[in-house]
Write an enzyme that holds these catalytic residues in place. Structure first.
Site, PDB file in Angstrom:
ATOM      1  CG  ASP A   1       7.743   1.605  10.902  1.00  0.00           C
ATOM      2  OD1 ASP A   1       7.700   1.463  12.192  1.00  0.00           O
ATOM      3  OD2 ASP A   1       8.462   1.487  10.069  1.00  0.00           O
TER       4      ASP A   1
ATOM      5  CE1 TYR B   1      -3.983  -1.930   0.497  1.00  0.00           C
ATOM      6  CE2 TYR B   1      -2.645  -3.259   2.084  1.00  0.00           C
ATOM      7  CZ  TYR B   1      -3.913  -3.177   1.436  1.00  0.00           C
ATOM      8  OH  TYR B   1      -4.582  -4.156   1.055  1.00  0.00           O
TER       9      TYR B   1
ATOM     10  CB  SER C   1       9.765  -0.957   6.969  1.00  0.00           C
ATOM     11  OG  SER C   1       8.900  -2.142   7.811  1.00  0.00           O
ATOM     12  CE  LYS C   2       5.567  -0.786   1.570  1.00  0.00           C
ATOM     13  NZ  LYS C   2       5.543  -0.349   0.079  1.00  0.00           N
ATOM     14  NE  ARG C   3       7.270  -8.109   6.859  1.00  0.00           N
ATOM     15  CZ  ARG C   3       7.595  -9.622   6.705  1.00  0.00           C
ATOM     16  NH1 ARG C   3       8.597  -9.753   5.713  1.00  0.00           N
ATOM     17  NH2 ARG C   3       6.975 -10.103   7.498  1.00  0.00           N
TER      18      ARG C   3
END
Length: 469
Positions: free
Chosen positions: A241, A16, A237-239
């Site tokens: 945060d 996203y 990082s999307k993972r």
RNA sequence: GCCCCCAUCGUCUAGUGGCCUAGGACACCACCCUCUCAAGGUGGCGACACGGGUUCGAAUCCCGUUGGGGGUGCCA
């Protein structure tokens, strides 16, 4: 004749859109708007393995929400594969690229055995392999010399070519990698300014080398933006945060507030005025003024910005903006409208609106235990007297704000909530009433709330509370 | 390991050799205002990582140290 600047935002649909990317778009967009240039959109979907086409919609939708529009039609790299193969062929023909059948395991094993730096060792450079199953195309990087470029935010940058490994141009499945496709497209699309994240700095000499080998004579201006970091000072990082722009939208942030805040990460207006119209930021923004150090994305400051932007809305606009966040639709809008201005000044997020006015909509209000204890029970007899006097006075007074205020003042005096001069102490006296009527300790101003609630429901709630004592 | 980069209040930043006993904003604390909560007002806490140079003079220039980050993929 110098042509208008062309910038581009080139996301890959593997996640996203997050705030870091949003800032990259914004900075591209600012330059485009300011110079009368264009910002193009290019979807970098060459990695068929990780690519998730459905995410393209999210990216487009979020850009639209942020009102950071791109020019022209989005370009999909997946539809331009021939272009990259053509370039690859040229590189093979000119001796700048060669085929390699090493597996990642073999490369790793050799690096380990060698004890030196990890990475590809040029094993297939002179093996004269042909294209075929299991072979990838690698770029032959120069063994000496330096590749340099000018970066608007970091100044002159230089890389010794010897530190560059022979990187992959075409995967063994025939698809092009980022570096090849990126360069070919930027040149083909006439991109004049490459504004992107700092993580791309190291890849820039490779990008430039491909261009040189192709004899393109293409050289854009670069601007590498410092990364956005989390509280641990690591790249967002999307993972790890939760930084998806869509999440901020869902939490009730205004796009204007988010965009304004994002502009201040790594850049600041000379006059120090932080909250200001986008048009002014467009005018003042300079890539040359962008900071070189990483910035922490501070949600607290964003929230403050959001509150400011919400307060700047006129009441009607506020209701419209809040509407999508009201789960009971029109019923809530109806009770919100009369107190819109009062509520607007008290929320920081659009999601806070509904909880603040829900007591006006529901038939029966549930009193929070904490409020009941703190605002009613703790005041003992005086709370009882206050409720009694309030029921009495509100039963007969006129039902408009000032009359209600007068009634409550009188009730407070009667119940003994007075100071040394005999004036009613409303800060204390209102507590039991507020708790009984709204169920909470805090909320919009009481008198205006009661007007909306109506005499019957107000008295009903007061009596119910009184009965509990 | 190698390559690249960064370093001012807790955070975002201003500052480009003297205007700096370092300014603003967010956060935090106190007080004022006040029907709660907000908003607003006033005040407070709080930083030039360290060590060497250069200079009459350094947060600003140079070198080193330390700390942090990015990259090093048949991801982008």
């Amino acid at each position: 004749m110098a042509s208008a600047p062309r910038l581009r935002f080139a996301p890959s649909p593997t996640g996203y859109l997050h705030v870091g990317s949003a800032r990259a778009v914004l900075f591209n967009w600012l330059v485009a708007r300011q110079t009368g240039g264009e910002m193009l959109l290019r979807i970098e979907d060459t990695d068929t393995e990780r690519n998730r086409p459905e995410l393209v919609d999210n990216i487009l939708e979020v850009l639209d929400w942020l009102d950071l529009r791109w020019d022209g039609e989005p370009v999909h790299q997946s539809q331009r594969i021939d272009l990259y193969r053509e370039a690859a062929d040229k590189l093979v023909a000119s001796g700048h690229a060669y085929w390699c059948d090493c597996t990642p395991e073999q490369i790793q094993a050799r690096a380990k055995k060698r004890g030196g730096p990890p990475g590809y060792d040029g094993f297939c450079r002179s093996r004269g392999l042909q294209s075929g199953p299991g072979t990838a195309l690698r770029f032959r990087t120069p063994d000496d010399g330096v590749t340099a470029f000018e970066d608007l935010v970091r100044g002159p940058v230089e890389f010794p070519n010897a530190s560059l490994e022979d990187f992959v141009l075409l995967r063994s499945n025939g698809t092009p990698t980022f570096l090849l496709a990126n360069l070919v497209d930027d040149a083909d699309m006439g991109i004049t300014h490459v504004v992107r994240g700092e993580e791309h700095v190291n890849g820039t000499p490779k990008y430039l080398l491909i261009g040189e080998a192709l004899g393109l004579g293409y050289r854009p201006v670069f601007a590498h933006l410092p990364v956005l970091v989390n509280e641990q000072r690591k790249k967002l990082s999307k993972r790890r945060d939760s930084v998806s722009v869509a999440d901020f939208r869902a939490e009730g942030y205004l796009p204007e507030a988010l965009v304004n805040y994002l502009a201040l990460l790594g850049w600041g207006p000379k006059d120090g005025v932080e909250i200001r119209p986008l048009a002014e930021i467009v005018e003042q923004f300079r890539l040359e003024d962008v900071t070189q150090s990483p910035a922490f994305f501070d949600v607290k400051k964003l929230r403050h910005f959001n509150a400011e932007y919400i307060r700047a809305l006129d009441p009607e606009a506020f209701v419209e903006r809040a509407r999508p966040f009201l789960s009971h639709g029109e019923a809530t809008v109806e009770v919100l409208e009369p107190v819109a201005e009062l509520v607007r000044d008290r929320v920081r997020l659009l999601t806070e609106v509904e909880p603040m006015v829900d007591f006006l909509r529901v038939d029966e209000v549930a009193i929070e235990d904490k409020s009941w204890q703190k605002d009613v029970v703790k005041h003992g007899e005086r709370a009882v007297a206050m409720l009694d006097a309030t029921i009495e006075r509100l039963g007969t007074c006129g039902w408009e704000r000032d009359a209600i205020e007068a009634a409550l003042h009188a009730a407070a005096a009667e119940a003994g909530f007075v100071n040394d001069e005999g004036h009613p102490q409303m800060s204390k006296a209102q507590a039991p009433v507020r708790a009984a009527v709204t169920g909470r300790s805090v909320g919009p101003p009481l008198y205006e709330s009661l007007v909306v609630l109506g005499r019957d429901r107000t008295l009903e709630r007061l009596r119910q509370a009184r009965a509990r004592l």
